[in-house]
Design a protein around this motif. Structure first.
Motif, short mmCIF file in Angstrom:
data_model
loop_
_atom_site.label_atom_id
_atom_site.label_comp_id
_atom_site.label_asym_id
_atom_site.label_seq_id
_atom_site.Cartn_x
_atom_site.Cartn_y
_atom_site.Cartn_z
N GLY A 330 -11.09 -9.64 4.75
CA GLY A 330 -10.44 -8.31 4.86
C GLY A 330 -9.01 -8.43 4.07
N MET A 331 -8.26 -7.58 4.35
CA MET A 331 -6.80 -7.70 3.34
C MET A 331 -5.72 -7.68 4.60
N ARG A 332 -4.73 -8.39 3.85
CA ARG A 332 -3.50 -8.51 4.68
C ARG A 332 -2.26 -8.57 3.77
N ALA A 333 -1.53 -7.56 4.10
CA ALA A 333 -0.09 -7.46 3.33
C ALA A 333 0.98 -8.01 4.22
N SER A 334 1.66 -9.10 3.73
CA SER A 334 2.79 -9.48 4.51
C SER A 334 3.95 -9.22 3.93
N LEU A 335 4.68 -8.41 4.78
CA LEU A 335 5.99 -7.65 4.44
C LEU A 335 7.25 -8.35 4.94
N TYR A 336 7.50 -9.56 4.51
CA TYR A 336 8.86 -10.14 4.88
C TYR A 336 9.83 -9.73 4.50
N ASN A 337 10.89 -10.12 4.87
CA ASN A 337 12.40 -9.55 4.37
C ASN A 337 12.47 -9.39 3.08
N ALA A 338 11.96 -10.60 2.19
CA ALA A 338 12.34 -10.21 0.56
C ALA A 338 11.26 -9.31 0.08
N MET A 339 10.34 -8.68 0.79
CA MET A 339 9.39 -7.64 -0.05
C MET A 339 10.28 -6.44 0.09
N PRO A 340 10.54 -6.00 -1.16
CA PRO A 340 11.39 -4.77 -1.27
C PRO A 340 10.53 -3.53 -0.90
N ARG A 341 11.26 -2.49 -0.55
CA ARG A 341 10.61 -1.13 -0.13
C ARG A 341 9.76 -0.79 -1.29
N ALA A 342 10.21 -1.22 -2.72
CA ALA A 342 9.55 -0.69 -3.75
C ALA A 342 8.27 -1.29 -3.93
N GLY A 343 8.26 -2.54 -3.58
CA GLY A 343 6.82 -3.29 -3.37
C GLY A 343 5.78 -2.63 -2.39
N VAL A 344 6.33 -1.96 -1.31
CA VAL A 344 5.23 -1.57 -0.30
C VAL A 344 4.88 -0.17 -1.07
N GLN A 345 5.83 0.58 -1.62
CA GLN A 345 5.61 1.81 -2.19
C GLN A 345 4.54 1.70 -3.40
N ALA A 346 4.69 0.67 -4.02
CA ALA A 346 3.65 0.43 -5.05
C ALA A 346 2.28 -0.16 -4.57
N LEU A 347 2.20 -0.69 -3.36
CA LEU A 347 1.01 -0.64 -2.84
C LEU A 347 0.37 0.44 -2.16
N ILE A 348 1.15 1.17 -1.62
CA ILE A 348 0.44 2.56 -1.00
C ILE A 348 0.19 3.24 -2.14
N ASP A 349 0.87 3.40 -3.29
CA ASP A 349 0.43 4.27 -4.25
C ASP A 349 -0.90 3.65 -5.02
N PHE A 350 -1.00 2.18 -4.94
CA PHE A 350 -2.18 1.78 -5.62
C PHE A 350 -3.50 2.18 -4.57
N MET A 351 -3.25 1.91 -3.13
CA MET A 351 -4.03 2.00 -2.21
C MET A 351 -4.89 3.74 -2.24
N ARG A 352 -3.87 4.61 -2.55
CA ARG A 352 -4.17 5.84 -2.53
C ARG A 352 -4.93 6.39 -3.81
N ASP A 353 -4.61 5.71 -5.04
CA ASP A 353 -5.53 5.83 -6.06
C ASP A 353 -6.75 5.18 -5.95
N PHE A 354 -6.77 4.00 -5.34
CA PHE A 354 -7.98 3.30 -5.36
C PHE A 354 -9.01 4.13 -4.55
N GLU A 355 -8.69 4.54 -3.47
CA GLU A 355 -9.57 5.38 -2.64
C GLU A 355 -10.03 6.61 -3.26
N ARG A 356 -9.02 7.13 -4.07
CA ARG A 356 -9.28 8.70 -4.74
C ARG A 356 -10.68 8.21 -5.65
N ARG A 357 -10.44 6.92 -6.36
CA ARG A 357 -11.76 6.58 -7.17
C ARG A 357 -12.71 5.86 -6.68
N ASN A 358 -12.51 5.49 -5.20
CA ASN A 358 -13.72 4.68 -4.71
C ASN A 358 -14.21 5.01 -3.44
N GLY A 359 -13.32 6.13 -2.64
CA GLY A 359 -13.46 6.66 -1.36
C GLY A 359 -14.77 7.34 -1.08
#
Ligand code: PMP
Length: 359
Positions: A330-359
């Motif tokens: 499966g997948m695992r996203a580790s979100l330690y202190n050094a992971m900026p909010r922008a990184g998580v947002q980029a992942l969320i945007d990517f996941m939504r887009d991927f689902e639109r194309r593959n869901g």
């Protein structure tokens, strides 16, 4: 190009820390040499040791009757050091089994003393933690060991177990410094550095003073807490560069507002990602809602081919190391202190887009 690196450890370090280390690499504080090239017994390096020690004490509010040790051998070394230091060969020790790492810890302890499993979440495939009232603690245990955050399963205790007078020992490798912590609740805390503290090679041990001096005579000196405490962790040559980068990381943390600010930021990052997963028809997180990890968010897509495509496209989008641990898939996203909010947002945007194309 710097990517958003979701690795579970060694993990992303704060960019300002890396930049400072780069800028100081050849000439550290006017020494005309790299910090890596200094004697660990030099006056110059003593400043690093002091900054590391005081930085951690200040951030975590560590009381005076706790000693802070900087050891080698990783958290895995502590799986042996804890029983060797805190339990005689005839002693019984209690372990809470909540996944891969707590199991590794108890398996190792079995080599040194009698292990009693005081809670076992195997029946839920390690997607739960035991209820506070359901711990089957043995009477007279030398200590109780647990893993507050299971890095692989993405399961985290929402409470600190009450063990009465029996010392509570916690493997905090993947949760330390993610939020404020009441150190007084613990007899001993240990954590590998390579997630929230700094680079690999360094393991932090925070131990209550009255637990020192109980090591078995056969305990290797480098794992003997009292000997290491007496020698301020300089019984032998420490990983000096790791100490230095860790001290920079702690300064960065303080500058960012310390652990209260981290708690707000980390809570928000995790919540945003879990909400995305729960709202989707493609992604699934198997962990019970009351014990979902802030630091390691696991999810599945339920199709090996789709997993491969997800990982490859994510990598192209600058989102790396999202594959789950080899034992779980499966997948695992580790979100330690050094992971900026922008990184998580980029992942969320990517996941939504991927689902639109593959869901
Ligand atoms: N405990 C936990 C909770 C971990 O996440 C890890 C490493 N990922 C370990 C122990 C083992 O740490 P090390 O590799 O530093 O020995």
């Amino acid at each position: 190009m710097r990517v958003f690196n979701f690795a579970a450890g060694p993990a992303m370090l704060p960019l300002p820390v890396l930049e400072q280390a780069r800028d100081e690499l050849l000439d550290w504080r006017g020494c005309g040499a790299s910090v890596m090239e200094l004697s660990h017994r030099s006056k110059a390096f003593a400043a690093v040791a002091e900054e590391l020690q005081s930085g951690l004490r200040e951030l975590l509010g560590i009381p005076g009757h706790y000693r802070v040790l900087f050891l080698q051998g990783g958290a895995t070394g502590q799986f042996s050091a804890v029983p060797l230091n805190l339990a005689g060969a005839d002693a019984t020790v209690d372990y809470l089994n909540t996944g891969y790492w707590s199991k590794r810890a108890s398996n190792e302890a079995q080599r040194y003393c009698k292990v009693h499993i005081a809670a076992d979440e195997e029946a839920s495939s390690y997607t739960t933690v035991p209820e506070p009232g359901k711990l089957e603690l043995s009477s007279g245990a030398a200590y109780v060991h647990y893993t507050p955050n299971e890095t692989i399963g993405g399961v985290e205790f929402p409470y600190i177990p009450d063990t009465g007078r029996v010392p509570l020992v916690a493997d905090m490798s993947s949760t330390i410094l993610s939020r404020p912590l009441d150190v007084r609740r613990f007899g001993l805390i240990y954590a590998g550095a390579q997630k929230n503290i700094g680079p690999a090679g360094l393991c932090v041990v925070i131990v209550r003073e009255d637990l020192l001096g109980r090591a078995r005579p056969t305990t290797p000196s480098v794992f003997d807490y009292k000997r290491m405490a007496d020698d301020t962790s300089l019984l032998n040559t420490p990983p000096t560069f790791s100490w230095y980068v860790a001290s920079l990381t702690l300064k960065w943390l303080k500058g960012e507002g310390g652990l209260t600010a981290m708690a707000e930021r980390n809570g928000a990052k995790a919540q945003a990602l879990y909400q995305t997963i729960d709202a989707s028809g493609l992604y699934r997180n198997p962990v019970a809602k009351n014990c979902r990890s802030w630091m390691n968010v696991v999810f599945t897509l339920g199709d090996a081919e789709l997993d491969k495509r997800f990982l490859a496209e994510a990598r192209t989008a600058g989102l790396t190391n999202l594959e789950g641990h080899r034992s779980l898939g499966g997948m695992r996203a580790s979100l330690y202190n050094a992971m900026p909010r922008a990184g998580v947002q980029a992942l969320i945007d990517f996941m939504r887009d991927f689902e639109r194309r593959n869901g």
